[in-house]
Design a protein around this motif. Structure first.
Motif, PDB file in Angstrom:
ATOM      1  N   ASP A  83       0.785  -1.140   0.101  1.00 55.58           N
ATOM      2  CA  ASP A  83      -0.117   0.017  -0.055  1.00 55.58           C
ATOM      3  C   ASP A  83       0.778   1.538  -0.081  1.00 55.58           C
ATOM      4  N   GLY A  84       2.176   1.104   0.001  1.00 59.17           N
ATOM      5  CA  GLY A  84       3.219   2.230  -0.363  1.00 59.17           C
ATOM      6  C   GLY A  84       3.740   2.540   1.153  1.00 59.17           C
ATOM      7  N   LEU A  85       3.394   1.712   2.216  1.00 58.47           N
ATOM      8  CA  LEU A  85       4.083   2.020   3.465  1.00 58.47           C
ATOM      9  C   LEU A  85       5.627   1.667   3.433  1.00 58.47           C
ATOM     10  N   PRO A  86       6.555   2.545   4.009  1.00 60.39           N
ATOM     11  CA  PRO A  86       8.012   2.283   3.976  1.00 60.39           C
ATOM     12  C   PRO A  86       8.355   0.741   4.431  1.00 60.39           C
ATOM     13  N   SER A  87       7.711   0.257   5.395  1.00 64.37           N
ATOM     14  CA  SER A  87       7.798  -1.046   6.114  1.00 64.37           C
ATOM     15  C   SER A  87       6.695  -1.386   6.810  1.00 64.37           C
ATOM     16  N   GLN A  88       6.697  -2.633   7.034  1.00 64.38           N
ATOM     17  CA  GLN A  88       5.467  -3.243   7.813  1.00 64.38           C
ATOM     18  C   GLN A  88       5.932  -3.228   9.405  1.00 64.38           C
ATOM     19  N   GLU A  89       7.031  -3.111   9.428  1.00 65.31           N
ATOM     20  CA  GLU A  89       7.347  -3.426  11.037  1.00 65.31           C
ATOM     21  C   GLU A  89       7.541  -1.805  11.607  1.00 65.31           C
ATOM     22  N   PHE A  90       6.430  -1.646  12.456  1.00 61.43           N
ATOM     23  CA  PHE A  90       6.437  -0.313  13.368  1.00 61.43           C
ATOM     24  C   PHE A  90       7.162  -0.669  14.764  1.00 61.43           C
ATOM     25  N   SER A  91       7.727   0.592  14.980  1.00 60.32           N
ATOM     26  CA  SER A  91       8.374   0.523  16.239  1.00 60.32           C
ATOM     27  C   SER A  91       7.596   0.432  17.471  1.00 60.32           C
ATOM     28  N   ASP A  92       8.068   0.128  18.711  1.00 60.70           N
ATOM     29  CA  ASP A  92       7.318   0.184  19.930  1.00 60.70           C
ATOM     30  C   ASP A  92       6.860   1.366  20.442  1.00 60.70           C
ATOM     31  N   SER A  93       7.297   2.470  19.806  1.00 61.82           N
ATOM     32  CA  SER A  93       6.875   3.826  20.306  1.00 61.82           C
ATOM     33  C   SER A  93       5.294   3.885  19.894  1.00 61.82           C
ATOM     34  N   PRO A  94       4.511   4.680  21.095  1.00 63.41           N
ATOM     35  CA  PRO A  94       3.298   5.115  20.709  1.00 63.41           C
ATOM     36  C   PRO A  94       2.895   5.683  19.422  1.00 63.41           C
ATOM     37  N   ILE A  95       1.597   5.666  18.793  1.00 63.60           N
ATOM     38  CA  ILE A  95       1.223   6.225  17.665  1.00 63.60           C
ATOM     39  C   ILE A  95       0.850   7.575  18.158  1.00 63.60           C
TER      40      ILE A  95
END
Length: 157
Positions: A83-95
């Motif tokens: 879908d265009g996201l740079p990565s599927q792996e998100f950090s553990d930091s909050p949204i």
């Protein structure tokens, strides 16, 4: 591990490994209001962050991508690299949710910013960025840029 977010004065969303549930406060106790799971398309992963935007849509980050749950339509949508996201792996930091309704969260490869209606311009330092219009059934347009100081202008489709 369970993560929660407040959606309204009397509504709490609780999420864990492949589960999402809504609980309403009646003044004395929490009452179960809704459950979402694999049957609705929720991935079987542990969330790393969760928030609710200004229109009540729930957003979660995980190792499988950015998950959007629309409680009005009862639909789950998982955004990933296709879908265009740079990565599927998100950090553990909050949204992070801005007062204007923009969502910002870090991935393993850069920043993801999701925004409301109208034109969106995102300044990116050295990181990658993808922009997804909040509330839309799919991204109206996504762009990724890699260059110090580059920007990305998005207009609704």
């Amino acid at each position: 591990m369970m993560i929660f977010t407040l959606a309204a004065r009397d509504l709490v969303w609780l999420t864990g490994m492949g589960t999402l549930s809504a609980w309403r406060w009646d003044g004395a106790r929490l009452i179960h209001a809704a459950s979402v799971g694999a049957e609705q398309g929720l991935p079987m992963v542990a969330p790393s962050g969760v928030t609710v935007d200004g229109v009540g849509t729930l957003w979660m980050t995980s190792m499988r991508g950015l998950v959007r749950y629309d409680p009005q339509r009862k639909r789950v949508r998982v955004f990933g690299v296709r879908d265009g996201l740079p990565s599927q792996e998100f950090s553990d930091s909050p949204i992070q949710l801005s007062p204007l309704g923009y969502l910002a969260v870090g991935t393993a490869a850069g920043l993801v910013v999701a925004g409301g209606a109208g034109e969106v311009s995102v300044a990116i330092g050295v990181a990658l960025a993808a922009v997804v219009q909040l509330g839309a059934g799919r991204p109206s347009r996504c762009c990724t840029r890699r260059a110090s100081g580059s920007s990305c202008d998005i207009r609704p489709a």
